[in-house]
Design an enzyme around this catalytic site. Structure first.
Site, PDB file in Angstrom:
ATOM      1  N   PRO A  95      41.581  32.389  44.207  1.00  0.00           N
ATOM      2  CA  PRO A  95      41.561  32.900  45.584  1.00  0.00           C
ATOM      3  C   PRO A  95      42.049  31.871  46.600  1.00  0.00           C
ATOM      4  O   PRO A  95      42.446  32.233  47.699  1.00  0.00           O
ATOM      5  CB  PRO A  95      40.077  33.222  45.835  1.00  0.00           C
ATOM      6  CG  PRO A  95      39.437  33.267  44.507  1.00  0.00           C
ATOM      7  CD  PRO A  95      40.247  32.401  43.588  1.00  0.00           C
ATOM      8  N   GLU A 122      32.405  30.042  38.407  1.00  0.00           N
ATOM      9  CA  GLU A 122      32.677  29.631  39.794  1.00  0.00           C
ATOM     10  C   GLU A 122      34.063  29.014  39.928  1.00  0.00           C
ATOM     11  O   GLU A 122      34.550  28.771  41.019  1.00  0.00           O
ATOM     12  CB  GLU A 122      31.619  28.634  40.288  1.00  0.00           C
ATOM     13  CG  GLU A 122      30.330  29.285  40.772  1.00  0.00           C
ATOM     14  CD  GLU A 122      30.561  30.459  41.711  1.00  0.00           C
ATOM     15  OE1 GLU A 122      31.298  30.298  42.687  1.00  0.00           O
ATOM     16  OE2 GLU A 122      30.003  31.541  41.444  1.00  0.00           O
ATOM     17  N   ARG A 160      58.776  43.409  35.910  1.00  0.00           N
ATOM     18  CA  ARG A 160      59.613  44.524  36.379  1.00  0.00           C
ATOM     19  C   ARG A 160      60.873  44.031  37.104  1.00  0.00           C
ATOM     20  O   ARG A 160      61.804  44.796  37.330  1.00  0.00           O
ATOM     21  CB  ARG A 160      58.831  45.527  37.219  1.00  0.00           C
ATOM     22  CG  ARG A 160      58.115  44.963  38.398  1.00  0.00           C
ATOM     23  CD  ARG A 160      57.277  45.998  39.108  1.00  0.00           C
ATOM     24  NE  ARG A 160      58.065  46.934  39.858  1.00  0.00           N
ATOM     25  CZ  ARG A 160      58.266  48.214  39.513  1.00  0.00           C
ATOM     26  NH1 ARG A 160      57.733  48.703  38.441  1.00  0.00           N
ATOM     27  NH2 ARG A 160      59.008  49.005  40.255  1.00  0.00           N
ATOM     28  N   ASP A 175      62.340  49.654  46.024  1.00  0.00           N
ATOM     29  CA  ASP A 175      60.897  49.508  46.149  1.00  0.00           C
ATOM     30  C   ASP A 175      60.517  48.837  47.471  1.00  0.00           C
ATOM     31  O   ASP A 175      61.328  48.121  48.063  1.00  0.00           O
ATOM     32  CB  ASP A 175      60.344  48.631  45.011  1.00  0.00           C
ATOM     33  CG  ASP A 175      60.132  49.437  43.735  1.00  0.00           C
ATOM     34  OD1 ASP A 175      60.084  50.674  43.812  1.00  0.00           O
ATOM     35  OD2 ASP A 175      60.018  48.810  42.671  1.00  0.00           O
TER      36      ASP A 175
HETATM   37  N1  SAM Z   1      34.336  30.355  43.464  1.00  0.00           N
HETATM   38  C1  SAM Z   1      35.666  30.873  43.563  1.00  0.00           C
HETATM   39  C2  SAM Z   1      36.044  31.007  45.027  1.00  0.00           C
HETATM   40  O1  SAM Z   1      35.209  31.405  45.830  1.00  0.00           O
HETATM   41  O2  SAM Z   1      37.219  30.743  45.381  1.00  0.00           O
HETATM   42  C3  SAM Z   1      35.783  32.253  42.913  1.00  0.00           C
HETATM   43  C4  SAM Z   1      35.665  32.225  41.439  1.00  0.00           C
HETATM   44  S1  SAM Z   1      35.970  33.807  40.754  1.00  0.00           S
HETATM   45  C5  SAM Z   1      34.355  34.449  40.561  1.00  0.00           C
HETATM   46  C6  SAM Z   1      36.451  33.415  39.100  1.00  0.00           C
HETATM   47  C7  SAM Z   1      37.938  33.326  38.878  1.00  0.00           C
HETATM   48  O3  SAM Z   1      38.566  34.568  39.140  1.00  0.00           O
HETATM   49  C8  SAM Z   1      38.692  32.341  39.721  1.00  0.00           C
HETATM   50  O4  SAM Z   1      38.560  31.023  39.257  1.00  0.00           O
HETATM   51  C9  SAM Z   1      40.113  32.851  39.590  1.00  0.00           C
HETATM   52  O5  SAM Z   1      40.709  32.454  38.375  1.00  0.00           O
HETATM   53  C10 SAM Z   1      39.897  34.356  39.536  1.00  0.00           C
HETATM   54  N2  SAM Z   1      40.124  35.038  40.820  1.00  0.00           N
HETATM   55  C11 SAM Z   1      39.191  35.691  41.539  1.00  0.00           C
HETATM   56  N3  SAM Z   1      39.710  36.229  42.637  1.00  0.00           N
HETATM   57  C12 SAM Z   1      41.023  35.935  42.633  1.00  0.00           C
HETATM   58  C13 SAM Z   1      42.105  36.204  43.524  1.00  0.00           C
HETATM   59  N4  SAM Z   1      41.926  36.888  44.641  1.00  0.00           N
HETATM   60  N5  SAM Z   1      43.331  35.745  43.187  1.00  0.00           N
HETATM   61  C14 SAM Z   1      43.518  35.036  42.066  1.00  0.00           C
HETATM   62  N6  SAM Z   1      42.531  34.728  41.193  1.00  0.00           N
HETATM   63  C15 SAM Z   1      41.296  35.159  41.468  1.00  0.00           C
END
Ligand code: SAM
Length: 263
Positions: A95, A122, A160, A175
């Site tokens: 994220p 996490e 794609r 697209d």
């Molecule tokens: N503690 C992290 C934070 O708040 O940024 C979130 C961890 S999430 C529960 C677990 C994993 O899901 C992340 O390490 C990432 O690999 C993936 N993930 C979750 N949301 C994502 C997003 N919006 N984009 C990309 N990867 C995501």
């Protein structure tokens, strides 16, 4: 017959759940692209690189707090195994990463290989990210339970765009986002549904008129749903003219609406 680049794009995925990637490799366009040998997928499970009987891949965070953090060692070994066959950059789906856009997917589609780190819990020990990750990518401002879905979203967006992946090569060109606009509305049979008819121009057989109507509809959708896209775009003369036309039409409609409210 068209011929496409012989280069097979290679994805190496670091994941605790390799089976999830069947969703990409076994269905639809992305499955056909694998059959056409446009790309290949290799999964590496960090659990296979653990040394304890419980195959532990996570531990409690230093400093306390909720959740668990992925251990460096199993991830590092999995990444190094992937690197032995893939010289591409290592991308951590996270994220906190750079937002995924069409432009980013397009630039990544030109790479010959990518290593995607799909983490869980996490997140990952920061030192592993600093040492092994080249780029972090986010698929949106929300949090999912793991990086597998984001990795699949990224893969699909890239695949794609690989030459030869789409049956009708024009369909990617039209697209949303490809030329900075949203896609126009589409219609198919029946010609009338709930007393709503298909726009007449689409039945006219006049291809120039249809093209112009579609462009105007794209501009209308973009203007009303994503004005930010228009603000960042150099408009052609035709687009500027159609936008002026739309402005006038909208102003007339608003006038008509306020007149109808009064009477
Ligand atoms: N503690 C992290 C934070 O708040 O940024 C979130 C961890 S999430 C529960 C677990 C994993 O899901 C992340 O390490 C990432 O690999 C993936 N993930 C979750 N949301 C994502 C997003 N919006 N984009 C990309 N990867 C995501």
């Amino acid at each position: 017959m068209q011929s496409f680049k012989a280069q097979v794009m290679r994805f190496d995925i670091i994941t605790l759940f390799p089976e999830m990637f069947d969703a990409v490799t076994k269905y639809g366009i992305t499955s056909r692209a694998i059959d056409k040998k446009l790309y290949e997928v290799h999964c590496w499970n960090p659990r296979d690189y653990t040394t304890d009987v419980h195959k532990t891949v996570d531990d409690r965070p230093y400093g306390g707090g909720p959740g668990m953090v992925m251990l460096i060692e199993p991830l590092e070994k999995a990444i190094l195994s992937a690197k032995a066959g893939n010289a591409g950059k290592v991308i951590h789906l996270s994220p906190v990463g750079k937002p995924l856009t069409h432009e980013l997917a397009l630039s990544l589609s030109k790479e010959t290989g990518l290593i995607l780190l799909a983490s869980r819990y996490e997140g990952v020990d920061q030192r592993l990210i600093d040492a092994q990750v080249d780029e972090e990518i986010s698929i949106g401002d929300y949090v999912l339970s793991g990086g597998e879905l984001p990795a699949m979203v990224l893969m699909d967006a890239i695949i794609r765009l690989l030459p030869g992946a789409l049956g009708d090569s024009d369909s990617a060109i039209e697209d949303s986002f490809v030329d900075g606009l949203l896609d126009c509305p589409h219609y198919t049979r029946p010609e009338t549904y709930q007393e709503q008819s298909v726009p007449e121009v689409l039945l006219s057989g006049n291809h120039a008129k249809i093209k112009q109507w579609r462009l105007k509809q794209s501009l209308f959708k973009t203007m009303t749903k994503r004005a930010d896209l228009l603000a960042n775009r150099l408009l052609t003369k035709e687009e500027s003219r159609l936008l002026l036309e739309l402005d006038t039409e909208l102003a007339l409609m608003q006038e008509q609406d306020s007149y109808n409210e009064k009477v």
